[in-house]
Design an enzyme around this catalytic site. Structure first.
Site, short mmCIF file in Angstrom:
data_model
loop_
_atom_site.label_atom_id
_atom_site.label_comp_id
_atom_site.label_asym_id
_atom_site.label_seq_id
_atom_site.Cartn_x
_atom_site.Cartn_y
_atom_site.Cartn_z
N ARG A 293 0.83 -1.20 0.00
CA ARG A 293 0.00 0.00 0.00
C ARG A 293 0.86 1.25 0.00
O ARG A 293 0.53 2.26 -0.61
CB ARG A 293 -0.95 0.01 1.21
CG ARG A 293 -1.73 1.32 1.35
CD ARG A 293 -2.86 1.23 2.36
NE ARG A 293 -2.42 0.72 3.65
CZ ARG A 293 -1.79 1.45 4.59
NH1 ARG A 293 -1.50 2.72 4.36
NH2 ARG A 293 -1.46 0.91 5.75
N TYR B 155 -15.87 16.87 -17.27
CA TYR B 155 -16.46 15.53 -17.24
C TYR B 155 -17.54 15.51 -16.16
O TYR B 155 -17.35 16.04 -15.06
CB TYR B 155 -15.36 14.52 -16.96
CG TYR B 155 -15.84 13.16 -16.52
CD1 TYR B 155 -16.66 12.39 -17.35
CD2 TYR B 155 -15.48 12.64 -15.29
CE1 TYR B 155 -17.11 11.15 -16.95
CE2 TYR B 155 -15.92 11.39 -14.88
CZ TYR B 155 -16.74 10.66 -15.71
OH TYR B 155 -17.18 9.43 -15.30
N LYS C 146 -7.53 5.43 -19.91
CA LYS C 146 -7.73 5.87 -21.28
C LYS C 146 -6.46 5.65 -22.11
O LYS C 146 -6.00 4.52 -22.24
CB LYS C 146 -8.19 7.32 -21.30
CG LYS C 146 -9.33 7.67 -20.33
CD LYS C 146 -10.53 6.78 -20.37
CE LYS C 146 -11.74 7.34 -19.66
NZ LYS C 146 -11.73 7.28 -18.20
#
Length: 404
Positions: free
Chosen positions: A66, A119, A217
Site C-alpha cells: 500500500r 467531465y 484511457k
C-alpha cells in the site's frame, strides 16, 4: 514534435524503457518490469532510527505494497518523466486521483474556480462532495474566456481546476495564461490531461502545478485496466497527494494494473499518432457530411480555438464529437447501424467507441445543466481507435445512409 530540452532520452524512448531497465543486482534481468504481487516485503533487520518516511523505493527499500510497490513505483517514475514532472502517484482510478489532488489542494472555507464544461463525474464531485459536504466554495466558469477565470478568482481561491480539451465538447483553455492567474492569487492550477496524454500536451511545461490522468484511457490504451495518476514537480503538494494515496485514502493502483499500464505506455507514441491520423480523417469527413450540423475537433481549422490548439498542443488527439441533424430517435437509429464503433463509455483504447453523452457520461447532470453547457440529445462522441480509417469511414457512411 516530442523533443524536450534537457532530456537525456526522447519521449518515445522513455515510454519504452524509463524506470524499467533490467538490473542483475536485484532481479533475474527481466527486460520488462515483473508484476510484484507481494503485499509485504522482508526487511533486513530492526532499526529503531528508520521511519516509514525514510524508506526509499529508488534504493529498493519496500515494506508494504500500500505504501509502495516495485511495479507501481516503476510506473510512477515513468509517468512523471513523460509529463516532465518530478513526482508521480498512481491511483485505483482517475476519479480517485482527482479526489486526492483536490483534497490535497483545498481546505474547508477555500474557494475553487473550475471549467464549466468538465467531465460529468468531476463536476458532480466538485458540487456534491466538496461544495455540499466539505464546505469548499466552487464557481464554474467558461474558461475559454481567460478573463472569466480572472474575474472569478478571489483572495481565498486555493485551486483552479481545468480540463483541456474538455469532455465532450473539446473546448480549450489557455493553460499558460491561466497559470499566470493562479500564480497571482497563490492558487494551485490543476489540469486534467486525459484527452491528449503527455504525447500531445504537457501542462506542467505551460505553468500548471499538477496534472492528472485517467490512466484507463490513452496511457493504458487497451480498455483492460482502470487507474489514475497525478504528476507534479511541487514537493509539498506531492507529499500531500502521496499521503492521501498511501494513508489518508489508501487508494493506490494495484500491481497488475500498474503492469498493464507500463505495458501500454510502450506503444503510446505509436498509438497516439494513429489515433490522431484516423480522427483527423473522420473529423474532415463529418465536417463535409450532410446530416451533421456541427463537428468538434481541435485539429480542424474550423475549430474556434484552432490557433490556441496549435500553440499549446502537439496534435489534435483521437476524440471527435458531432451533432447529428436530427432528434433522439435519429441518434438511436444511427448508433444501432454501426459495426466498428461499439456503443460504450470511456475512450482511448485501440478500438473505436461511440457514446451518447446526454444519456451516458453526462447523465448525472440535470437536463438544464446539460443544456447550459451545450450538451444536446443529438450530440455523439467518438473515441477513434487505430483500425484502418477506410473501414471506420465506411461504417459511419452506412449509418448515415439509413438516415438519408
Amino acid at each position: 514534435m516530442t523533443d524536450r530540452p534537457g532530456d537525456t532520452d526522447k519521449f518515445e524512448t522513455m515510454a519504452v524503457t524509463h524506470a524499467e531497465q533490467p538490473s542483475h543486482d536485484d532481479r533475474a534481468g527481466d527486460v520488462t518490469m515483473p508484476i510484484h504481487l507481494a503485499s509485504t516485503f522482508e526487511v533486513g533487520g530492526i532499526d529503531p532510527d528508520i521511519s516509514l518516511e525514510d524508506l526509499n523505493p529508488d534504493e529498493n527499500q519496500y515494506l508494504y505494497s500500500r505504501l509502495s510497490n516495485p511495479t507501481r513505483h516503476a510506473l510512477e517514475k515513468r509517468l512523471a518523466a513523460l509529463e516532465g514532472g518530478d513526482y508521480g502517484m498512481a491511483f485505483a482510478s482517475g476519479t480517485s486521483a482527482i479526489v486526492a489532488t483536490i483534497t490535497a489542494s483545498v481546505s474547508p472555507g477555500d474557494h475553487v474556480v473550475a471549467f464549466d464544461d468538465l467531465y460529468g463525474g468531476t463536476k458532480t464531485m466538485l458540487k456534491e462532495l466538496f461544495r455540499e459536504r466539505l464546505d469548499v466554495a466552487v464557481d464554474f466558469v467558461d474558461a475559454r474566456d481567460t478573463d472569466s477565470v480572472s474575474d472569478a478568482v478571489r483572495d481565498d481561491t486555493a485551486l483552479i481546476w481545468m480540463e483541456t480539451p474538455t469532455n465532450p465538447l473539446l473546448r480549450l483553455c489557455d493553460i499558460e495564461a491561466i497559470a499566470s492567474i493562479a500564480e497571482s492569487v497563490d492558487a494551485t492550477l490543476g489540469v486534467d490531461n486525459t484527452f491528449l496524454s503527455p504525447y500531445f500536451q504537457r501542462p506542467l511545461e505551460l505553468g500548471a502545478d499538477v496534472v492528472v490522468h485517467s490512466t484507463t484511457k490513452y496511457l493504458n490504451g487497451h480498455s483492460d485496466s482502470i487507474g489514475g495518476a497525478a504528476v507534479t514537480s511541487d514537493e509539498e503538494l506531492a507529499n500531500e497527494i502521496g499521503f492521501l494515496q498511501q494513508v489518508g485514502m489508501g487508494n493506490m493502483l494495484a500491481p497488475f494494473d500498474a503492469f498493464l499500464t507500463l505495458r501500454g505506455l510502450k506503444t503510446l507514441p505509436l498509438r497516439m499518432r494513429q489515433h490522431e491520423t484516423n480522427a483527423a480523417e473522420i473529423a474532415a469527413y463529418l465536417d463535409e457530411r450532410e446530416g451533421v450540423s456541427t463537428v468538434y475537433y481541435p485539429g480542424l481549422e474550423s475549430h474556434p480555438q484552432y490557433d490556441l490548439a496549435t500553440r499549446q498542443m502537439d496534435g489534435g488527439g483521437g476524440v471527435v464529437s458531432f451533432e447529428l441533424d436530427g432528434g433522439l430517435a435519429d441518434v438511436e437509429r444511427f448508433v444501432g447501424e454501426l459495426d466498428h464503433f461499439a456503443l460504450a463509455v470511456s475512450l482511448g483504447g485501440v478500438e473505436s467507441l461511440i457514446e451518447h453523452p446526454a444519456s451516458m457520461t453526462h447523465s448525472p447532470l440535470t437536463p438544464e445543466e446539460r443544456e447550459e453547457i451545450g450538451i444536446s440529445d443529438s450530440l455523439l462522441r467518438i473515441s477513434v481507435g487505430v483500425e484502418h480509417p477506410r473501414d471506420l469511414l465506411a461504417d459511419l457512411e452506412s449509418a448515415f445512409e439509413v438516415l438519408d
